[in-house]
Scaffold this motif. Structure first.
Motif, PDB file in Angstrom:
ATOM      1  N   TYR A 152      -4.278  20.835 -31.623  1.00 19.65           N
ATOM      2  CA  TYR A 152      -4.415  21.069 -30.183  1.00 19.65           C
ATOM      3  C   TYR A 152      -5.221  22.341 -29.924  1.00 19.65           C
ATOM      4  O   TYR A 152      -6.145  22.356 -29.095  1.00 19.65           O
ATOM      5  CB  TYR A 152      -3.028  21.177 -29.546  1.00 19.65           C
ATOM      6  N   HIS A 153      -4.888  23.413 -30.642  1.00 15.93           N
ATOM      7  CA  HIS A 153      -5.610  24.673 -30.452  1.00 15.93           C
ATOM      8  C   HIS A 153      -7.052  24.565 -30.949  1.00 15.93           C
ATOM      9  O   HIS A 153      -7.978  25.098 -30.322  1.00 15.93           O
ATOM     10  CB  HIS A 153      -4.876  25.801 -31.176  1.00 15.93           C
ATOM     11  N   ALA A 154      -7.249  23.876 -32.072  1.00 18.25           N
ATOM     12  CA  ALA A 154      -8.600  23.725 -32.615  1.00 18.25           C
ATOM     13  C   ALA A 154      -9.504  22.964 -31.644  1.00 18.25           C
ATOM     14  O   ALA A 154     -10.677  23.329 -31.443  1.00 18.25           O
ATOM     15  CB  ALA A 154      -8.547  23.001 -33.957  1.00 18.25           C
ATOM     16  N   LYS A 155      -8.969  21.930 -31.032  1.00 20.83           N
ATOM     17  CA  LYS A 155      -9.784  21.130 -30.114  1.00 20.83           C
ATOM     18  C   LYS A 155     -10.120  21.913 -28.849  1.00 20.83           C
ATOM     19  O   LYS A 155     -11.167  21.681 -28.230  1.00 20.83           O
ATOM     20  CB  LYS A 155      -9.067  19.825 -29.774  1.00 20.83           C
ATOM     21  N   ARG A 156      -9.263  22.842 -28.452  1.00 18.18           N
ATOM     22  CA  ARG A 156      -9.595  23.706 -27.317  1.00 18.18           C
ATOM     23  C   ARG A 156     -10.719  24.674 -27.682  1.00 18.18           C
ATOM     24  O   ARG A 156     -11.573  24.990 -26.851  1.00 18.18           O
ATOM     25  CB  ARG A 156      -8.363  24.492 -26.865  1.00 18.18           C
ATOM     26  N   LEU A 157     -10.713  25.135 -28.925  1.00 17.38           N
ATOM     27  CA  LEU A 157     -11.754  26.057 -29.378  1.00 17.38           C
ATOM     28  C   LEU A 157     -13.097  25.353 -29.593  1.00 17.38           C
ATOM     29  O   LEU A 157     -14.162  25.973 -29.438  1.00 17.38           O
ATOM     30  CB  LEU A 157     -11.334  26.720 -30.696  1.00 17.38           C
ATOM     31  N   GLU A 158     -13.052  24.081 -29.942  1.00 20.69           N
ATOM     32  CA  GLU A 158     -14.254  23.383 -30.408  1.00 20.69           C
ATOM     33  C   GLU A 158     -15.450  23.479 -29.453  1.00 20.69           C
ATOM     34  O   GLU A 158     -16.564  23.822 -29.891  1.00 20.69           O
ATOM     35  CB  GLU A 158     -13.938  21.919 -30.715  1.00 20.69           C
ATOM     36  N   PRO A 159     -15.303  23.202 -28.162  1.00 16.99           N
ATOM     37  CA  PRO A 159     -16.497  23.263 -27.296  1.00 16.99           C
ATOM     38  C   PRO A 159     -17.015  24.681 -27.065  1.00 16.99           C
ATOM     39  O   PRO A 159     -18.154  24.853 -26.613  1.00 16.99           O
ATOM     40  CB  PRO A 159     -16.007  22.635 -25.986  1.00 16.99           C
ATOM     41  N   LEU A 160     -16.208  25.686 -27.389  1.00 17.67           N
ATOM     42  CA  LEU A 160     -16.582  27.078 -27.133  1.00 17.67           C
ATOM     43  C   LEU A 160     -17.183  27.764 -28.353  1.00 17.67           C
ATOM     44  O   LEU A 160     -17.879  28.777 -28.220  1.00 17.67           O
ATOM     45  CB  LEU A 160     -15.351  27.868 -26.669  1.00 17.67           C
ATOM     46  N   ALA A 161     -16.914  27.240 -29.533  1.00 18.46           N
ATOM     47  CA  ALA A 161     -17.336  27.890 -30.774  1.00 18.46           C
ATOM     48  C   ALA A 161     -18.706  27.387 -31.220  1.00 18.46           C
ATOM     49  O   ALA A 161     -19.004  26.192 -31.123  1.00 18.46           O
ATOM     50  CB  ALA A 161     -16.311  27.647 -31.872  1.00 18.46           C
ATOM     51  N   GLU A 162     -19.514  28.310 -31.736  1.00 15.92           N
ATOM     52  CA  GLU A 162     -20.793  27.912 -32.326  1.00 15.92           C
ATOM     53  C   GLU A 162     -20.589  27.239 -33.674  1.00 15.92           C
ATOM     54  O   GLU A 162     -21.309  26.299 -34.024  1.00 15.92           O
ATOM     55  CB  GLU A 162     -21.699  29.137 -32.514  1.00 15.92           C
ATOM     56  N   LYS A 163     -19.630  27.745 -34.439  1.00 17.21           N
ATOM     57  CA  LYS A 163     -19.438  27.221 -35.785  1.00 17.21           C
ATOM     58  C   LYS A 163     -17.997  27.433 -36.232  1.00 17.21           C
ATOM     59  O   LYS A 163     -17.373  28.447 -35.926  1.00 17.21           O
ATOM     60  CB  LYS A 163     -20.373  27.938 -36.762  1.00 17.21           C
ATOM     61  N   PHE A 164     -17.475  26.432 -36.946  1.00  9.24           N
ATOM     62  CA  PHE A 164     -16.204  26.558 -37.651  1.00  9.24           C
ATOM     63  C   PHE A 164     -16.536  26.679 -39.137  1.00  9.24           C
ATOM     64  O   PHE A 164     -17.166  25.789 -39.715  1.00  9.24           O
ATOM     65  CB  PHE A 164     -15.320  25.327 -37.426  1.00  9.24           C
ATOM     66  N   TRP A 165     -16.122  27.773 -39.725  1.00  6.69           N
ATOM     67  CA  TRP A 165     -16.405  28.011 -41.136  1.00  6.69           C
ATOM     68  C   TRP A 165     -15.177  27.685 -41.989  1.00  6.69           C
ATOM     69  O   TRP A 165     -14.081  28.176 -41.714  1.00  6.69           O
ATOM     70  CB  TRP A 165     -16.757  29.474 -41.379  1.00  6.69           C
ATOM     71  N   GLY A 166     -15.359  26.902 -43.021  1.00  5.18           N
ATOM     72  CA  GLY A 166     -14.362  26.793 -44.075  1.00  5.18           C
ATOM     73  C   GLY A 166     -14.791  27.702 -45.209  1.00  5.18           C
ATOM     74  O   GLY A 166     -15.972  27.711 -45.579  1.00  5.18           O
ATOM     75  N   VAL A 167     -13.871  28.476 -45.770  1.00  7.68           N
ATOM     76  CA  VAL A 167     -14.263  29.447 -46.792  1.00  7.68           C
ATOM     77  C   VAL A 167     -14.272  28.846 -48.198  1.00  7.68           C
ATOM     78  O   VAL A 167     -14.616  29.526 -49.162  1.00  7.68           O
ATOM     79  CB  VAL A 167     -13.378  30.709 -46.734  1.00  7.68           C
ATOM     80  N   LEU A 168     -13.886  27.586 -48.302  1.00  4.46           N
ATOM     81  CA  LEU A 168     -14.086  26.770 -49.495  1.00  4.46           C
ATOM     82  C   LEU A 168     -14.522  25.388 -49.012  1.00  4.46           C
ATOM     83  O   LEU A 168     -14.201  25.000 -47.881  1.00  4.46           O
ATOM     84  CB  LEU A 168     -12.790  26.618 -50.302  1.00  4.46           C
ATOM     85  N   PRO A 169     -15.218  24.619 -49.833  1.00  2.89           N
ATOM     86  CA  PRO A 169     -15.541  23.247 -49.418  1.00  2.89           C
ATOM     87  C   PRO A 169     -14.300  22.454 -49.011  1.00  2.89           C
ATOM     88  O   PRO A 169     -14.337  21.680 -48.047  1.00  2.89           O
ATOM     89  CB  PRO A 169     -16.208  22.660 -50.665  1.00  2.89           C
ATOM     90  N   ALA A 170     -13.180  22.673 -49.727  1.00  3.59           N
ATOM     91  CA  ALA A 170     -11.941  21.977 -49.374  1.00  3.59           C
ATOM     92  C   ALA A 170     -11.453  22.376 -47.988  1.00  3.59           C
ATOM     93  O   ALA A 170     -10.781  21.592 -47.302  1.00  3.59           O
ATOM     94  CB  ALA A 170     -10.861  22.284 -50.417  1.00  3.59           C
ATOM     95  N   ARG A 171     -11.785  23.582 -47.562  1.00  2.29           N
ATOM     96  CA  ARG A 171     -11.320  24.073 -46.267  1.00  2.29           C
ATOM     97  C   ARG A 171     -12.236  23.617 -45.133  1.00  2.29           C
ATOM     98  O   ARG A 171     -11.806  23.569 -43.983  1.00  2.29           O
ATOM     99  CB  ARG A 171     -11.159  25.592 -46.338  1.00  2.29           C
ATOM    100  N   VAL A 172     -13.472  23.277 -45.466  1.00  2.83           N
ATOM    101  CA  VAL A 172     -14.326  22.581 -44.501  1.00  2.83           C
ATOM    102  C   VAL A 172     -13.752  21.190 -44.244  1.00  2.83           C
ATOM    103  O   VAL A 172     -13.591  20.759 -43.095  1.00  2.83           O
ATOM    104  CB  VAL A 172     -15.776  22.478 -45.024  1.00  2.83           C
ATOM    105  N   ASP A 173     -13.427  20.487 -45.317  1.00  3.66           N
ATOM    106  CA  ASP A 173     -12.856  19.144 -45.184  1.00  3.66           C
ATOM    107  C   ASP A 173     -11.545  19.168 -44.408  1.00  3.66           C
ATOM    108  O   ASP A 173     -11.250  18.253 -43.625  1.00  3.66           O
ATOM    109  CB  ASP A 173     -12.624  18.531 -46.568  1.00  3.66           C
ATOM    110  N   PHE A 174     -10.745  20.217 -44.609  1.00  3.73           N
ATOM    111  CA  PHE A 174      -9.459  20.332 -43.927  1.00  3.73           C
ATOM    112  C   PHE A 174      -9.655  20.421 -42.413  1.00  3.73           C
ATOM    113  O   PHE A 174      -8.900  19.831 -41.637  1.00  3.73           O
ATOM    114  CB  PHE A 174      -8.721  21.568 -44.444  1.00  3.73           C
ATOM    115  N   LEU A 175     -10.675  21.158 -41.985  1.00  3.53           N
ATOM    116  CA  LEU A 175     -10.987  21.262 -40.556  1.00  3.53           C
ATOM    117  C   LEU A 175     -11.294  19.893 -39.958  1.00  3.53           C
ATOM    118  O   LEU A 175     -10.847  19.556 -38.858  1.00  3.53           O
ATOM    119  CB  LEU A 175     -12.201  22.172 -40.357  1.00  3.53           C
ATOM    120  N   ILE A 176     -12.054  19.118 -40.686  1.00  2.00           N
ATOM    121  CA  ILE A 176     -12.489  17.808 -40.194  1.00  2.00           C
ATOM    122  C   ILE A 176     -11.341  16.806 -40.230  1.00  2.00           C
ATOM    123  O   ILE A 176     -11.076  16.097 -39.251  1.00  2.00           O
ATOM    124  CB  ILE A 176     -13.682  17.308 -41.033  1.00  2.00           C
TER     125      ILE A 176
END
Length: 385
Positions: A152-176
């Protein structure tokens, strides 16, 4: 001078450490920004215990203003649903051009949203340190905490953020996978090493000094491992057994606190003739220990020391975790696909043979070293690279 505010409220913030929330602001400052870190009143103390510090403001040695604030619930920083009522006022006071939110898993993501909506010229970047090795490990955590509350919080941030960074490839996948962030807005922002410490420790005198201090000869093959040894990194005990079984010139330097539950087993395996144990190492000491190494081995869960080891130009032996293969830049890493003394022993022997021939792993390690320096990571963090 434009201002970057780093919001670091999800976990402890410890001055003088080499974590991402220490080094990213340091090198953002060197890009010419005024940098502020808003942090909790909790930090890590020696021995890996949490310590509470006073709230207040001060400037650290890198010229960064640190603002420590207490959460509204007066609870330890480990309390998942804490809030910080003073955060919005601080953002209004500093009026940053850029906000870098370290970890979206916090209720005050809503505060960040409120501020950016009211100040749409503010650029927002968000990072994520959660993956399946440290989060979403049971049904409630995965489906309630992450896929409902934090989503819920991530989706509120999504239209406002330029980029979501995962600090490992696994953490990029976790965001998605768990928060439903669009792949186009997600990318990898690696963790890394402090350029200053790498340069200092790369002096040949540092290597020779450490090896002299711990009675390692130049003919010894020195393996270094570090970090807190707990249930998630019990494989350090297997590394100790492997070194014990190898020839007399294979030595092991271990630094970092040992969890009380593993201390008995650890002490049983500590071979005084072949192993050195340092209970605590500060930042500079950790780089110096890596400088003294012929190989670095992390047979347990990932830590930032992996990237620091690569930046020191050393070949690594590490456990293979899905989404952590990015540290293998060009053949500088041997991955362990299973736990056990045998695989560790075989990997170290491969590097011993390679070292004698100035072989491919050591050449690759020298090439890979520049891929994990925070001077470059800081540029990428705010869209400059």
């Amino acid at each position: 001078m434009p201002t970057i505010v780093n919001v670091c409220l999800t976990g402890p913030y410890s001055d003088g450490f080499s974590y991402q929330d220490n080094l990213l602001p340091k090198y953002q400052r060197r890009l010419g920004y005024k940098v502020v870190v808003i942090a909790p009143v909790w930090r890590w103390g020696e021995g890996g215990t949490l310590e509470k510090t006073p709230s207040g403001r001060y400037e650290n040695e890198d010229g960064i203003e640190i603002v420590r604030i207490e959460n509204d619930q007066k609870k330890p920083v480990t309390f998942r649903f804490k809030t910080y009522g003073t955060l919005l006022g601080l953002l209004k006071e500093y009026r940053p051009e850029i906000i870098f939110l370290h970890g979206l898993q916090i209720r005050d993501s809503a505060t960040i949203c409120q501020y950016v909506q009211q100040n749409p010229e503010t650029r927002l970047f968000v990072d994520n340190h959660a993956d399946y090795s440290n989060s979403a490990q049971n049904w409630c955590s995965k489906n309630i905490l992450h896929r409902l509350i934090w989503r819920y919080h991530a989706k509120r941030l999504e239209p406002l953020a330029e980029k979501f960074w995962g600090v490992l490839p696994a953490r990029v996948d976790f965001l998605i996978d768990n928060y439903g962030i669009s792949r186009e807005k997600c990318d990898l922002l690696v963790m890394g090493a402090d350029d200053d410490e790498v340069a200092r420790a790369s002096n040949s005198l540092v290597r020779s000094s450490i090896r002299h201090d711990y009675d390692f000869s130049e003919d010894d093959f020195v393996v270094v491992t570090g970090g807190k040894i707990d249930a998630a990194k019990y494989q350090t005990l297997l590394l100790m057994e492997a070194v014990h079984l190898m020839n007399a010139q294979v030595k092991l330097l271990i630094f970092g606190p040992v969890d009380s539950k593993l201390r008995g087993e650890f002490e049983e395996r500590l071979d005084i003739g072949k192993m050195v144990y340092v209970p605590w190492a500060n930042v500079s000491e950790s780089y110096a220990y890596f400088a003294a190494a012929d190989a670095i081995c992390f047979p347990g869960r990932h830590s930032v020391y992996w990237e620091q080891g690569v930046a020191m130009g050393k070949p690594l032996v590490v456990k293979r975790w899905a989404g952590t293969e990015h540290i293998d830049v060009c053949g500088n890493v041997i991955f362990l696909d299973s736990d056990g003394v045998g695989p560790i022993k075989n990997a170290l022997q491969t590097l011993i043979n390679d070292c004698k021939e100035a072989g491919s792993y050591y050449k690759a390690a020298n090439i890979a070293a520049n891929s994990f320096l925070y001077s470059e990571i800081a540029k990428r963090s705010i869209g400059l690279k």
